[in-house]
Design an enzyme around this catalytic site. Structure first.
Site, PDB file in Angstrom:
ATOM      1  N   LYS A  60      40.829  60.884 -48.659  1.00 33.55           N
ATOM      2  CA  LYS A  60      39.442  60.644 -48.207  1.00 33.55           C
ATOM      3  C   LYS A  60      39.360  60.090 -46.780  1.00 33.55           C
ATOM      4  O   LYS A  60      38.358  60.255 -46.105  1.00 33.55           O
ATOM      5  CB  LYS A  60      38.738  59.695 -49.176  1.00 33.55           C
ATOM      6  CG  LYS A  60      38.511  60.349 -50.513  1.00 33.55           C
ATOM      7  CD  LYS A  60      37.752  59.502 -51.485  1.00 33.55           C
ATOM      8  CE  LYS A  60      37.677  60.267 -52.793  1.00 33.55           C
ATOM      9  NZ  LYS A  60      36.794  59.691 -53.783  1.00 33.55           N
ATOM     10  N   GLY A  75      41.192  47.282 -55.282  1.00 33.56           N
ATOM     11  CA  GLY A  75      41.526  48.452 -54.471  1.00 33.56           C
ATOM     12  C   GLY A  75      40.867  48.394 -53.102  1.00 33.56           C
ATOM     13  O   GLY A  75      39.807  47.767 -52.929  1.00 33.56           O
ATOM     14  N   THR A  86      39.663  64.311 -52.785  1.00 32.89           N
ATOM     15  CA  THR A  86      40.006  63.194 -53.655  1.00 32.89           C
ATOM     16  C   THR A  86      41.310  62.544 -53.209  1.00 32.89           C
ATOM     17  O   THR A  86      41.832  62.851 -52.124  1.00 32.89           O
ATOM     18  CB  THR A  86      40.017  63.650 -55.142  1.00 32.89           C
ATOM     19  OG1 THR A  86      40.195  62.506 -55.968  1.00 32.89           O
ATOM     20  CG2 THR A  86      41.115  64.659 -55.438  1.00 32.89           C
ATOM     21  N   ASN A  98      34.232  62.231 -49.029  1.00 30.36           N
ATOM     22  CA  ASN A  98      34.673  62.895 -50.259  1.00 30.36           C
ATOM     23  C   ASN A  98      34.099  64.318 -50.383  1.00 30.36           C
ATOM     24  O   ASN A  98      34.297  64.968 -51.393  1.00 30.36           O
ATOM     25  CB  ASN A  98      34.354  62.064 -51.509  1.00 30.36           C
ATOM     26  CG  ASN A  98      32.882  61.969 -51.792  1.00 30.36           C
ATOM     27  OD1 ASN A  98      32.083  61.811 -50.873  1.00 30.36           O
ATOM     28  ND2 ASN A  98      32.498  62.070 -53.044  1.00 30.36           N
ATOM     29  N   ASN A 142      43.549  43.582 -53.449  1.00 29.28           N
ATOM     30  CA  ASN A 142      44.400  44.763 -53.223  1.00 29.28           C
ATOM     31  C   ASN A 142      45.863  44.379 -53.082  1.00 29.28           C
ATOM     32  O   ASN A 142      46.197  43.255 -52.719  1.00 29.28           O
ATOM     33  CB  ASN A 142      43.946  45.526 -51.969  1.00 29.28           C
ATOM     34  CG  ASN A 142      44.468  46.959 -51.949  1.00 29.28           C
ATOM     35  OD1 ASN A 142      44.461  47.624 -52.984  1.00 29.28           O
ATOM     36  ND2 ASN A 142      44.933  47.433 -50.803  1.00 29.28           N
ATOM     37  N   ARG A 143      46.725  45.356 -53.406  1.00 32.10           N
ATOM     38  CA  ARG A 143      48.172  45.167 -53.258  1.00 32.10           C
ATOM     39  C   ARG A 143      48.509  44.959 -51.784  1.00 32.10           C
ATOM     40  O   ARG A 143      49.241  44.046 -51.428  1.00 32.10           O
ATOM     41  CB  ARG A 143      48.840  46.446 -53.804  1.00 32.10           C
ATOM     42  CG  ARG A 143      50.302  46.466 -53.830  1.00 32.10           C
ATOM     43  CD  ARG A 143      50.785  47.725 -54.501  1.00 32.10           C
ATOM     44  NE  ARG A 143      50.336  48.956 -53.817  1.00 32.10           N
ATOM     45  CZ  ARG A 143      50.679  50.164 -54.187  1.00 32.10           C
ATOM     46  NH1 ARG A 143      51.450  50.348 -55.248  1.00 32.10           N
ATOM     47  NH2 ARG A 143      50.258  51.230 -53.529  1.00 32.10           N
TER      48      ARG A 143
HETATM   49  P1  NAP Z   1      43.306  55.889 -52.293  1.00 27.94           P
HETATM   50  O1  NAP Z   1      42.507  55.926 -51.063  1.00 27.94           O
HETATM   51  O2  NAP Z   1      44.647  56.550 -52.305  1.00 27.94           O
HETATM   52  O3  NAP Z   1      43.491  54.341 -52.714  1.00 27.94           O
HETATM   53  C1  NAP Z   1      44.294  54.000 -53.818  1.00 27.94           C
HETATM   54  C2  NAP Z   1      44.165  52.511 -54.129  1.00 27.94           C
HETATM   55  O4  NAP Z   1      44.937  52.238 -55.315  1.00 27.94           O
HETATM   56  C3  NAP Z   1      44.706  51.587 -53.031  1.00 27.94           C
HETATM   57  O5  NAP Z   1      43.947  50.401 -53.016  1.00 27.94           O
HETATM   58  C4  NAP Z   1      46.124  51.303 -53.533  1.00 27.94           C
HETATM   59  O6  NAP Z   1      46.657  50.081 -53.072  1.00 27.94           O
HETATM   60  C5  NAP Z   1      45.881  51.207 -55.021  1.00 27.94           C
HETATM   61  N1  NAP Z   1      47.104  51.461 -55.811  1.00 27.94           N
HETATM   62  C6  NAP Z   1      47.759  52.647 -55.935  1.00 27.94           C
HETATM   63  N2  NAP Z   1      48.824  52.483 -56.742  1.00 27.94           N
HETATM   64  C7  NAP Z   1      48.834  51.189 -57.126  1.00 27.94           C
HETATM   65  C8  NAP Z   1      49.687  50.408 -57.965  1.00 27.94           C
HETATM   66  N3  NAP Z   1      50.746  50.954 -58.590  1.00 27.94           N
HETATM   67  N4  NAP Z   1      49.402  49.097 -58.141  1.00 27.94           N
HETATM   68  C9  NAP Z   1      48.327  48.553 -57.543  1.00 27.94           C
HETATM   69  N5  NAP Z   1      47.481  49.225 -56.720  1.00 27.94           N
HETATM   70  C10 NAP Z   1      47.752  50.536 -56.521  1.00 27.94           C
HETATM   71  O7  NAP Z   1      42.525  56.527 -53.542  1.00 27.94           O
HETATM   72  P2  NAP Z   1      40.946  56.657 -53.776  1.00 27.94           P
HETATM   73  O8  NAP Z   1      40.480  57.935 -53.222  1.00 27.94           O
HETATM   74  O9  NAP Z   1      40.304  55.381 -53.376  1.00 27.94           O
HETATM   75  O10 NAP Z   1      40.899  56.835 -55.389  1.00 27.94           O
HETATM   76  C11 NAP Z   1      41.339  55.791 -56.256  1.00 27.94           C
HETATM   77  C12 NAP Z   1      41.052  56.155 -57.724  1.00 27.94           C
HETATM   78  O11 NAP Z   1      39.641  56.293 -57.927  1.00 27.94           O
HETATM   79  C13 NAP Z   1      41.657  57.493 -58.178  1.00 27.94           C
HETATM   80  O12 NAP Z   1      42.082  57.357 -59.524  1.00 27.94           O
HETATM   81  C14 NAP Z   1      40.478  58.472 -58.101  1.00 27.94           C
HETATM   82  O13 NAP Z   1      40.617  59.558 -59.000  1.00 27.94           O
HETATM   83  C15 NAP Z   1      39.343  57.552 -58.533  1.00 27.94           C
HETATM   84  N6  NAP Z   1      38.023  57.991 -58.034  1.00 27.94           N
HETATM   85  C16 NAP Z   1      37.100  58.416 -58.938  1.00 27.94           C
HETATM   86  C17 NAP Z   1      35.835  58.760 -58.513  1.00 27.94           C
HETATM   87  C18 NAP Z   1      34.811  59.177 -59.523  1.00 27.94           C
HETATM   88  O14 NAP Z   1      33.839  59.848 -59.138  1.00 27.94           O
HETATM   89  N7  NAP Z   1      34.944  58.756 -60.768  1.00 27.94           N
HETATM   90  C19 NAP Z   1      35.491  58.732 -57.151  1.00 27.94           C
HETATM   91  C20 NAP Z   1      36.455  58.296 -56.259  1.00 27.94           C
HETATM   92  C21 NAP Z   1      37.731  57.936 -56.708  1.00 27.94           C
HETATM   93  P3  NAP Z   1      47.380  49.982 -51.607  1.00 27.94           P
HETATM   94  O15 NAP Z   1      46.277  49.939 -50.620  1.00 27.94           O
HETATM   95  O16 NAP Z   1      48.166  48.730 -51.707  1.00 27.94           O
HETATM   96  O17 NAP Z   1      48.237  51.211 -51.488  1.00 27.94           O
END
Ligand code: NAP
Length: 277
Positions: free
Chosen positions: A65, A126, A61, A86, A150-151
């Protein structure tokens, strides 16, 4: 004893131990589920020691990933297409990566919306690991109008550039004037950022606050802790259809558990573990 588990940081919010322990107990398997809270610099050592520590595989997670890919020996087609994993499985001393977020997300899209997705306007907030799986699922289902917000705009662009036969638009998060038209005309809005996550960088944040959404919009939040995020409350405020992250979490977990153990756990068992039934 053989082990499976979850790699990520932070892991305080994770529901994966409850979900997978329910499946382990259901099949009475001789397995334990562990939490591996790791920094990026610790991944190399983790994977180099995994085999001798009797690790069979596990889920991955935030934020790893994409970070894990360099430590795998083999990649399922899903990972080759999406560029993020994942799940991993260790077999014959080889580590193979899988992506089940893609299928898990697809199952969360309400069926009538999924059938009509080519005519719908979709916004994906995102551009991290989970966004790549979400965009691939929309693309496979023939969505034609997708905008990634995205940011860090370069990350949104690198996802969009992968798709040569459709134009996927990109927009910067902090440009409300450009975003207004996009968001207020969207039929499906997906939050794949960690904004709104209780243990994340901005637990009270809401990327669609202040916009006047379309009536009947559908909102899917990948964040599952809390289950009612500020994002989903805004969708409800506009009488929209709400899909919370727990649903996708369970579907992707069911597929991942089946890859590791070759046993398909009923989703009801996993839901009961989270007291959702
Ligand atoms: P990741 O690869 O770390 O990506 C994080 C994303 O969030 C990036 O686009 C990042 O923007 C953005 N972000 C982080 N902090 C921010 C802020 N303060 N303001 C604006 N944008 C921000 O993470 P991921 O693996 O994709 O997971 C993202 C979320 O989805 C997590 O909460 C995770 O638990 C959830 N998720 C849930 C499932 C499920 O099965 N329900 C599956 C997958 C993921 P930048 O690119 O600008 O850094």
């Amino acid at each position: 004893m053989n082990k499976i588990g979850i790699i990520g940081k932070p892991l305080s919010h994770t529901l994966s131990p409850e979900i997978h322990n329910s499946a382990i107990n259901y099949f009475n398997l001789d397995l334990i589920f562990e939490k591996w809270e790791l920094e990026k610099v610790n991944l190399k050592q983790f994977f180099s020691e995994a085999i001798k520590k009797n690790i069979l595989g596990g889920c991955i997670t935030i934020p790893h990933k994409e970070n894990v890919l360099e430590f795998f020996n083999d990649y399922d087609d899903s990972v080759k297409r999406i560029g993020a994993a994942n799940w991993f499985k260790i077999e014959n001393n080889k580590i193979k990566g899988f992506n089940t977020d893609f299928k898990g997300f697809e199952r969360c899209i309400p069926i009538t919306l999924l059938r009509n997705i080519p005519e719908k306007k979709c916004i994906v907030f995102g551009a991290g690991g989970s966004s790549k799986a979400v965009v691939e699922a929309l693309y496979i289902n023939k969505a034609k109008n997708i905008t990634i917000v995205n940011r860090t705009i370069e990350k949104a662009k690198s996802i969009s550039d992968k798709y040569k036969n459709i134009e996927i638009k990109v927009a910067e998060l902090y440009s409300p004037e450009t975003l207004k038209n996009e968001i207020e005309n969207a039929d499906l809005i997906i939050n794949t950022t960690s904004v709104g996550m209780s243990s994340g960088p901005d637990p009270k944040g809401n990327l669609i606050g202040g916009y006047n959404l379309k009536k009947n919009v559908t909102g899917i939040d990948l964040v599952y802790s809390p289950s009612r995020t500020p994002f989903l409350k805004t969708i409800s405020h506009f009488d929209g259809t709400v899909v919370d992250g727990v649903e996708m979490l369970i579907y992707q977990a069911q597929i991942g558990f089946e890859i590791l153990t070759e046993k398909k756990c009923p989703v009801e068992i996993m839901k009961t573990a989270l007291k959702l039934n």
